[in-house]
Design a protein around this motif. Sequence first.
Motif, PDB file in Angstrom:
ATOM      1  N   TYR A  41      16.271  30.072  -6.648  1.00 25.25           N
ATOM      2  CA  TYR A  41      16.575  31.574  -6.522  1.00 25.25           C
ATOM      3  C   TYR A  41      14.935  31.793  -5.789  1.00 25.25           C
ATOM      4  O   TYR A  41      14.870  33.298  -6.284  1.00 25.25           O
ATOM      5  CB  TYR A  41      16.650  31.786  -8.120  1.00 25.25           C
ATOM      6  CG  TYR A  41      17.919  31.403  -8.755  1.00 25.25           C
ATOM      7  CD1 TYR A  41      18.851  31.356  -7.926  1.00 25.25           C
ATOM      8  CD2 TYR A  41      18.540  30.727 -10.073  1.00 25.25           C
ATOM      9  CE1 TYR A  41      20.551  30.678  -8.255  1.00 25.25           C
ATOM     10  CE2 TYR A  41      19.867  30.669  -9.992  1.00 25.25           C
ATOM     11  CZ  TYR A  41      20.554  30.309  -9.359  1.00 25.25           C
ATOM     12  OH  TYR A  41      22.102  29.949  -9.572  1.00 25.25           O
ATOM     13  N   VAL A  76      10.924  28.650 -12.698  1.00 27.56           N
ATOM     14  CA  VAL A  76      10.437  28.746 -14.344  1.00 27.56           C
ATOM     15  C   VAL A  76       9.758  27.801 -14.731  1.00 27.56           C
ATOM     16  O   VAL A  76      10.201  26.301 -15.371  1.00 27.56           O
ATOM     17  CB  VAL A  76      11.912  29.608 -14.718  1.00 27.56           C
ATOM     18  CG1 VAL A  76      12.060  30.479 -14.152  1.00 27.56           C
ATOM     19  CG2 VAL A  76      12.836  29.023 -14.817  1.00 27.56           C
ATOM     20  N   CYS A 102      12.616  31.868 -19.064  1.00 33.35           N
ATOM     21  CA  CYS A 102      14.597  31.951 -18.142  1.00 33.35           C
ATOM     22  C   CYS A 102      14.848  32.086 -19.712  1.00 33.35           C
ATOM     23  O   CYS A 102      14.944  31.839 -20.573  1.00 33.35           O
ATOM     24  CB  CYS A 102      14.523  29.989 -18.230  1.00 33.35           C
ATOM     25  SG  CYS A 102      16.839  30.185 -18.757  1.00 33.35           S
ATOM     26  N   SER A 103      15.393  33.468 -20.154  1.00 36.81           N
ATOM     27  CA  SER A 103      16.165  33.950 -21.285  1.00 36.81           C
ATOM     28  C   SER A 103      17.046  33.237 -21.515  1.00 36.81           C
ATOM     29  O   SER A 103      17.423  32.911 -23.237  1.00 36.81           O
ATOM     30  CB  SER A 103      16.515  35.466 -20.709  1.00 36.81           C
ATOM     31  OG  SER A 103      17.435  35.652 -19.282  1.00 36.81           O
ATOM     32  N   MET A 104      18.052  32.476 -20.867  1.00 41.03           N
ATOM     33  CA  MET A 104      18.978  31.822 -21.523  1.00 41.03           C
ATOM     34  C   MET A 104      18.102  30.492 -22.179  1.00 41.03           C
ATOM     35  O   MET A 104      18.253  30.215 -23.379  1.00 41.03           O
ATOM     36  CB  MET A 104      19.912  31.211 -20.554  1.00 41.03           C
ATOM     37  CG  MET A 104      21.008  30.251 -20.643  1.00 41.03           C
ATOM     38  SD  MET A 104      21.529  28.756 -20.201  1.00 41.03           S
ATOM     39  CE  MET A 104      22.539  29.522 -19.138  1.00 41.03           C
ATOM     40  N   ASN A 137      18.238  23.835 -19.102  1.00 39.75           N
ATOM     41  CA  ASN A 137      17.412  25.064 -19.481  1.00 39.75           C
ATOM     42  C   ASN A 137      16.847  25.123 -20.347  1.00 39.75           C
ATOM     43  O   ASN A 137      17.885  25.741 -21.661  1.00 39.75           O
ATOM     44  CB  ASN A 137      18.463  26.123 -18.286  1.00 39.75           C
ATOM     45  CG  ASN A 137      18.865  26.217 -16.867  1.00 39.75           C
ATOM     46  OD1 ASN A 137      18.486  25.462 -16.426  1.00 39.75           O
ATOM     47  ND2 ASN A 137      18.960  27.945 -16.443  1.00 39.75           N
ATOM     48  N   CYS A 225      23.807  33.048 -19.625  1.00 42.07           N
ATOM     49  CA  CYS A 225      22.266  33.361 -18.200  1.00 42.07           C
ATOM     50  C   CYS A 225      22.843  35.326 -18.130  1.00 42.07           C
ATOM     51  O   CYS A 225      24.146  35.336 -17.771  1.00 42.07           O
ATOM     52  CB  CYS A 225      23.013  32.327 -16.958  1.00 42.07           C
ATOM     53  SG  CYS A 225      21.829  33.694 -15.442  1.00 42.07           S
ATOM     54  N   SER A 226      21.881  36.293 -18.795  1.00 44.38           N
ATOM     55  CA  SER A 226      22.403  37.151 -17.818  1.00 44.38           C
ATOM     56  C   SER A 226      22.290  37.624 -17.079  1.00 44.38           C
ATOM     57  O   SER A 226      22.740  38.389 -16.399  1.00 44.38           O
ATOM     58  CB  SER A 226      20.800  38.045 -19.244  1.00 44.38           C
ATOM     59  OG  SER A 226      20.236  37.274 -18.294  1.00 44.38           O
ATOM     60  N   VAL A 227      22.045  36.410 -16.304  1.00 42.71           N
ATOM     61  CA  VAL A 227      22.304  37.056 -14.824  1.00 42.71           C
ATOM     62  C   VAL A 227      23.154  36.443 -14.260  1.00 42.71           C
ATOM     63  O   VAL A 227      24.108  37.485 -13.525  1.00 42.71           O
ATOM     64  CB  VAL A 227      21.636  36.418 -13.571  1.00 42.71           C
ATOM     65  CG1 VAL A 227      21.751  36.139 -12.185  1.00 42.71           C
ATOM     66  CG2 VAL A 227      19.810  36.394 -13.917  1.00 42.71           C
ATOM     67  N   HIS A 228      24.133  35.575 -14.733  1.00 39.71           N
ATOM     68  CA  HIS A 228      25.705  35.474 -14.060  1.00 39.71           C
ATOM     69  C   HIS A 228      26.399  35.307 -15.062  1.00 39.71           C
ATOM     70  O   HIS A 228      27.731  36.368 -14.952  1.00 39.71           O
ATOM     71  CB  HIS A 228      25.816  33.826 -14.111  1.00 39.71           C
ATOM     72  CG  HIS A 228      25.579  32.635 -13.413  1.00 39.71           C
ATOM     73  ND1 HIS A 228      23.621  32.981 -13.621  1.00 39.71           N
ATOM     74  CD2 HIS A 228      25.681  32.420 -11.644  1.00 39.71           C
ATOM     75  CE1 HIS A 228      23.265  32.076 -12.174  1.00 39.71           C
ATOM     76  NE2 HIS A 228      24.475  32.025 -11.565  1.00 39.71           N
ATOM     77  N   GLU A 253      27.578  28.705 -14.748  1.00 42.31           N
ATOM     78  CA  GLU A 253      26.733  29.370 -16.149  1.00 42.31           C
ATOM     79  C   GLU A 253      27.644  30.766 -15.870  1.00 42.31           C
ATOM     80  O   GLU A 253      27.879  31.849 -16.686  1.00 42.31           O
ATOM     81  CB  GLU A 253      25.592  30.050 -15.719  1.00 42.31           C
ATOM     82  CG  GLU A 253      24.024  28.701 -15.888  1.00 42.31           C
ATOM     83  CD  GLU A 253      23.248  29.277 -15.198  1.00 42.31           C
ATOM     84  OE1 GLU A 253      22.467  30.266 -15.059  1.00 42.31           O
ATOM     85  OE2 GLU A 253      21.956  28.154 -15.540  1.00 42.31           O
ATOM     86  N   CYS A 317      17.265  36.909 -10.803  1.00 45.88           N
ATOM     87  CA  CYS A 317      16.597  36.490 -12.266  1.00 45.88           C
ATOM     88  C   CYS A 317      15.410  37.364 -12.064  1.00 45.88           C
ATOM     89  O   CYS A 317      14.766  36.611 -11.111  1.00 45.88           O
ATOM     90  CB  CYS A 317      17.035  34.880 -12.052  1.00 45.88           C
ATOM     91  SG  CYS A 317      15.977  34.852 -13.408  1.00 45.88           S
ATOM     92  N   THR A 319      12.979  36.885 -13.705  1.00 48.33           N
ATOM     93  CA  THR A 319      11.761  35.449 -14.341  1.00 48.33           C
ATOM     94  C   THR A 319      11.846  35.067 -13.517  1.00 48.33           C
ATOM     95  O   THR A 319      10.242  34.060 -12.374  1.00 48.33           O
ATOM     96  CB  THR A 319      12.508  35.584 -15.531  1.00 48.33           C
ATOM     97  OG1 THR A 319      13.628  34.374 -15.163  1.00 48.33           O
ATOM     98  CG2 THR A 319      11.586  35.694 -16.755  1.00 48.33           C
ATOM     99  N   MET A 320      12.634  33.894 -12.834  1.00 45.22           N
ATOM    100  CA  MET A 320      12.392  33.606 -11.110  1.00 45.22           C
ATOM    101  C   MET A 320      11.536  34.704 -10.510  1.00 45.22           C
ATOM    102  O   MET A 320      10.787  33.814  -9.233  1.00 45.22           O
ATOM    103  CB  MET A 320      13.311  33.738 -10.122  1.00 45.22           C
ATOM    104  CG  MET A 320      14.114  32.387 -11.077  1.00 45.22           C
ATOM    105  SD  MET A 320      14.005  31.020 -10.735  1.00 45.22           S
ATOM    106  CE  MET A 320      14.977  29.440 -11.445  1.00 45.22           C
TER     107      MET A 320
HETATM  108 FE1  SF4 Z   1      17.508  31.521 -16.708  1.00 40.37          FE
HETATM  109 FE2  SF4 Z   1      17.396  32.849 -14.700  1.00 40.37          FE
HETATM  110 FE3  SF4 Z   1      18.271  30.415 -13.912  1.00 40.37          FE
HETATM  111 FE4  SF4 Z   1      19.865  33.021 -15.362  1.00 40.37          FE
HETATM  112  S1  SF4 Z   1      19.274  32.439 -13.693  1.00 40.37           S
HETATM  113  S2  SF4 Z   1      19.974  30.873 -16.229  1.00 40.37           S
HETATM  114  S3  SF4 Z   1      17.823  33.729 -16.585  1.00 40.37           S
HETATM  115  S4  SF4 Z   1      16.252  30.420 -14.170  1.00 40.37           S
END
Ligand code: SF4
Length: 365
Positions: A41, A76, A102-104, A137, A225-228, A253, A317, A319-320
């Motif tokens: 990512y 991350v 990682c927010s998750m 994670n 996961c806020s992205v998925h 995810e 993502c 944070t990535m």
């Molecule tokens: Fe965490 Fe980002 Fe992976 Fe989602 S995509 S699980 S927020 S590192």
Amino acid sequence: MMTAALAIQDYALLEDADCEARIAAAKAKLGDKVVILGHHYQRNEVFRHADFTGDSLKLSRQAAQSKAEYIVFCGVHFMAEVADILSRPEQVAILPDLAAGCSMADMADLAKVEQCWRELGEVLAVEDRVTPVTYINSAADLKGFCGRHGGIVCTSSNAASILEWSFTRREKVLFFPDQHLGRNTGYRMGIGLDEMVVWEPGKPLGGLTEEQIRSAKIILWQGFCSVHQIFRPEHIDQFLEKYPDARVISHPECSFEVCQKSHYIGSTEAILKIVRDAEPGSRWLVGTELNLVNRLREEMKPKGVDVHFMSPMVCMCSTMFRTDPQHLAWVLENLVEGNVVNRIQVPEETARYAKQALDRMLALG
Ligand code: SF4
Ligand code: 13P
């Protein structure tokens, strides 16, 4: 010889192109002393400098095998923690930007998981009947919790075999922090949706009845996961309406509904492998992070494979994305000067128990 540490403020305004040259020069000076690990990512400007790229499992193995003095993890926070835990004590794990979390992973903390464990213990004999399984994670202390309680770590690529291992030991699993990975994996193993319940941290008994807990096979932590979660089943419907022959591939995810509508489900490494092996002329809708999908689209274009991102919205993502060439240049040039900045060091006792849970996972092959 060590000099005063170079300051990140002096890098913040550097152009990417300047960083590019400086990263390459610093890497050349450091030689075998440094290894750069890059998650799929990561943005291109960072990703291209990685010595090894991969999903969480592959990169954990790389970290465990690496002989380099410095392991710079472009990923991350939890990934750099895993690198620290699995490497030798004299090796140093570095995360270029400490704000890359990682927010998750943040959705489950040790205090809440211990409270959950205690409350489950009021309903059943947890130590005999429940295996705690943490997605990689997660913070190191949660991996330590799993190590202490006979549990294990899993990644998106080995979750099914980890759950199988867990069920041979105890009849139930407490799975955290990602409810979707737990549910999607459990369902594909033949566990019914009615046998998986969601534990809502903060509510007494996680918002469940004693009966629900007694009859559940998997207790899923309410994390995501806020992205998925951006990917929706209607995105798949719309795409397949337009291109009925297209193939859909999603990361586990993603929600249950998205995974159910997908032809394939896999970790980032698996997604890359399947699409790279695709027939020329095929068209793919991919449900995972944007940097990976953009890179794959460019790679596959000349091979006649058409790759699309699942969401109409641009979502990566964040944070990535924090790991930028400026931070990478900063940590590497500091290493050249003999300074270690942004070291990630897991406290010894936590690391010892977390390693037990990680080693159980790695031993399963
Ligand atoms: Fe965490 Fe980002 Fe992976 Fe989602 S995509 S699980 S927020 S590192
Ligand atoms: P994998 O690369 O292991 O599939 O995981 C995706 C992810 O979210 C990493 O944080």
